[in-house]
Scaffold this active site. Structure first.
Site, PDB file in Angstrom:
ATOM      1  N   TYR A 166       7.498  25.238  30.133  1.00  0.00           N
ATOM      2  CA  TYR A 166       8.213  25.978  29.096  1.00  0.00           C
ATOM      3  C   TYR A 166       7.827  27.447  29.103  1.00  0.00           C
ATOM      4  O   TYR A 166       6.853  27.850  29.749  1.00  0.00           O
ATOM      5  CB  TYR A 166       7.951  25.367  27.702  1.00  0.00           C
ATOM      6  CG  TYR A 166       6.598  25.728  27.112  1.00  0.00           C
ATOM      7  CD1 TYR A 166       5.427  25.146  27.597  1.00  0.00           C
ATOM      8  CD2 TYR A 166       6.493  26.667  26.097  1.00  0.00           C
ATOM      9  CE1 TYR A 166       4.194  25.488  27.057  1.00  0.00           C
ATOM     10  CE2 TYR A 166       5.249  27.012  25.555  1.00  0.00           C
ATOM     11  CZ  TYR A 166       4.113  26.423  26.039  1.00  0.00           C
ATOM     12  OH  TYR A 166       2.893  26.759  25.529  1.00  0.00           O
ATOM     13  N   LYS A 197       1.954  26.423  32.704  1.00  0.00           N
ATOM     14  CA  LYS A 197       2.474  26.416  31.324  1.00  0.00           C
ATOM     15  C   LYS A 197       3.247  25.122  31.093  1.00  0.00           C
ATOM     16  O   LYS A 197       4.477  25.088  30.974  1.00  0.00           O
ATOM     17  CB  LYS A 197       3.341  27.651  31.053  1.00  0.00           C
ATOM     18  CG  LYS A 197       3.488  27.950  29.556  1.00  0.00           C
ATOM     19  CD  LYS A 197       3.974  29.341  29.315  1.00  0.00           C
ATOM     20  CE  LYS A 197       4.335  29.619  27.868  1.00  0.00           C
ATOM     21  NZ  LYS A 197       3.218  29.596  26.924  1.00  0.00           N
ATOM     22  N   GLU A 222     -10.068  31.217  26.849  1.00  0.00           N
ATOM     23  CA  GLU A 222      -8.966  31.856  26.121  1.00  0.00           C
ATOM     24  C   GLU A 222      -8.905  31.237  24.733  1.00  0.00           C
ATOM     25  O   GLU A 222      -9.820  30.515  24.323  1.00  0.00           O
ATOM     26  CB  GLU A 222      -7.642  31.681  26.879  1.00  0.00           C
ATOM     27  CG  GLU A 222      -7.250  30.242  27.118  1.00  0.00           C
ATOM     28  CD  GLU A 222      -5.915  30.084  27.863  1.00  0.00           C
ATOM     29  OE1 GLU A 222      -5.136  31.036  27.978  1.00  0.00           O
ATOM     30  OE2 GLU A 222      -5.663  28.947  28.318  1.00  0.00           O
ATOM     31  N   LEU A 254      -4.224  30.488  30.984  1.00  0.00           N
ATOM     32  CA  LEU A 254      -2.822  30.759  31.285  1.00  0.00           C
ATOM     33  C   LEU A 254      -2.681  32.234  31.673  1.00  0.00           C
ATOM     34  O   LEU A 254      -3.259  33.092  30.997  1.00  0.00           O
ATOM     35  CB  LEU A 254      -1.966  30.478  30.042  1.00  0.00           C
ATOM     36  CG  LEU A 254      -0.463  30.595  30.322  1.00  0.00           C
ATOM     37  CD1 LEU A 254       0.047  29.333  31.002  1.00  0.00           C
ATOM     38  CD2 LEU A 254       0.307  30.851  29.041  1.00  0.00           C
TER      39      LEU A 254
HETATM   40  N1  PDD Z   1       1.463  30.530  23.912  1.00  0.00           N
HETATM   41  N2  PDD Z   1      -2.761  31.031  26.609  1.00  0.00           N
HETATM   42  C1  PDD Z   1      -2.190  29.952  26.071  1.00  0.00           C
HETATM   43  C2  PDD Z   1      -2.929  28.658  26.117  1.00  0.00           C
HETATM   44  C3  PDD Z   1      -0.928  30.049  25.464  1.00  0.00           C
HETATM   45  O1  PDD Z   1      -0.347  28.949  24.937  1.00  0.00           O
HETATM   46  C4  PDD Z   1      -0.265  31.312  25.425  1.00  0.00           C
HETATM   47  C5  PDD Z   1       1.080  31.478  24.809  1.00  0.00           C
HETATM   48  C6  PDD Z   1      -0.913  32.418  25.993  1.00  0.00           C
HETATM   49  C7  PDD Z   1      -0.281  33.783  26.006  1.00  0.00           C
HETATM   50  O2  PDD Z   1       0.789  33.847  26.913  1.00  0.00           O
HETATM   51  P1  PDD Z   1       1.995  34.868  26.716  1.00  0.00           P
HETATM   52  O3  PDD Z   1       1.390  36.218  26.548  1.00  0.00           O
HETATM   53  O4  PDD Z   1       2.770  34.739  27.965  1.00  0.00           O
HETATM   54  O5  PDD Z   1       2.744  34.443  25.489  1.00  0.00           O
HETATM   55  C8  PDD Z   1      -2.155  32.240  26.585  1.00  0.00           C
HETATM   56  C9  PDD Z   1       2.733  30.473  23.354  1.00  0.00           C
HETATM   57  C10 PDD Z   1       3.484  31.661  23.020  1.00  0.00           C
HETATM   58  C11 PDD Z   1       3.119  29.164  22.742  1.00  0.00           C
HETATM   59  O6  PDD Z   1       2.742  28.159  23.299  1.00  0.00           O
HETATM   60  O7  PDD Z   1       3.817  29.157  21.733  1.00  0.00           O
END
Ligand code: PDD
Length: 285
Positions: free
Chosen positions: A32, A149, A182, A206
């Site tokens: 996703y 992801k 993270e 991620l």
């Molecule tokens: N989450 N690390 C994890 C585990 C995450 O789930 C996310 C984002 C990020 C940041 O990634 P990005 O900058 O590409 O949004 C890092 C989202 C937005 C979610 O699951 O809703």
């Protein structure tokens, strides 16, 4: 009413139906993305789609919407849902099988789903109005493929819930060696003596698109030094500032960790500068 996209058609959310045999439902077998959009302007569209294609490659799902196909889905959803500040959720699962069997089936069609949800207005670089985050911390007990992801988010969900249940906005995770990985749904950073430091990309985190853009913006600007290296939890506890990034938060300043103030307990000056640079540069990706 919310209009969603499912396998080529737009429809009200209440009419969107998938099979209970969908492997996304049975196994979390899918990939996703969440792309933010402010007043119809997408943030990081290209890198988000590239990351999704890479994820689909990792799990061997044969599926190829072009960037133009995905852009059309995003723009149609924004328009059909009245615009504003939206997170656009894109989801591709391996599809529905006739039986429950772990191995990848040969000839099934991927299930493609997308919907939008409201997100807060884009943060502004102002300490007076910024949301200050409180976080807890715990050992990272997720799997060893956190760079994918995947829609299988139970490990992240359980960690997020731990933080939430103790009255925090997020939870910072560290590995068995006491090194920061993270947050449960975001990337993490410390600031020490004016230097922004964040863990390097590997299978423990991620590769966030906000992270990618922020580091690029900071490196191009050059006024704030950036390091990608291992960060110990001792360093986290002695940091001047802690930040989180994700698509819906942009750069979130953390003022409390495990009940203790971060730095002097206030939002930091480096955050103000970084958020201002990010706000100015984020539509260039
Ligand atoms: N989450 N690390 C994890 C585990 C995450 O789930 C996310 C984002 C990020 C940041 O990634 P990005 O900058 O590409 O949004 C890092 C989202 C937005 C979610 O699951 O809703």
């Amino acid at each position: 009413m919310s209009i969603v996209y499912l396998n080529g058609s737009y429809m009200p959310m209440s009419e969107a139906k998938i099979s209970p045999m969908d492997r996304g439902f049975l196994f979390g077998d899918g990939i996703y993305e969440v792309i933010p959009s402010y007043d119809g302007k997408l943030v990081g569209f290209g890198p988000h789609i590239d990351r999704m294609n890479e994820g689909l490659g990792f799990i061997d799902v044969k599926f190829n919407y072009s960037h133009a196909d995905w852009r059309a889905v995003c723009e149609n959803l924004i328009e059909k849902n009245g615009g504003g500040n939206l997170g656009i959720y894109l989801h591709v699962s391996r599809g529905a099988d006739s039986k429950r069997f772990h191995a990848y089936p040969e000839d099934i069609e991927a299930t493609v789903f997308a919907f939008v949800f409201e997100i807060p207005a884009a943060p502004v670089a102002d300490k007076e109005v910024a949301k200050a985050y409180k976080v807890s911390s715990t050992e990272d007990l997720r799997w060893k493929r956190c760079n994918i992801k995947s829609t299988a988010l139970l490990g992240n969900v359980m960690h997020f819930q731990q933080g939430h249940a103790s009255g925090n906005n997020e939870i910072l995770l560290y590995n068995a060696d006491g090194e920061l990985t993270e947050g449960s749904a975001c990337n993490a950073y410390i600031v020490k003596d004016g230097v922004v430091i964040t863990p390097p990309l590997d299978n423990q985190i991620l590769p966030g698109i906000t992270r990618l853009m922020l580091l690029d913006i900071l490196n191009k600007d050059g006024s704030i030094k950036v390091e990608e290296r291992v960060v110990t939890m001792d360093e986290v506890r002695n940091a001047d500032e802690i930040w989180l990034t994700s698509s819906s938060k942009e750069i979130a300043p953390v003022v409390e960790l495990d009940g203790q103030p971060v730095g002097d307990g206030n939002i930091g000056d480096v955050w103000v500068k970084a958020q201002a640079l990010y706000s100015a540069g984020k539509y260039d990706y």
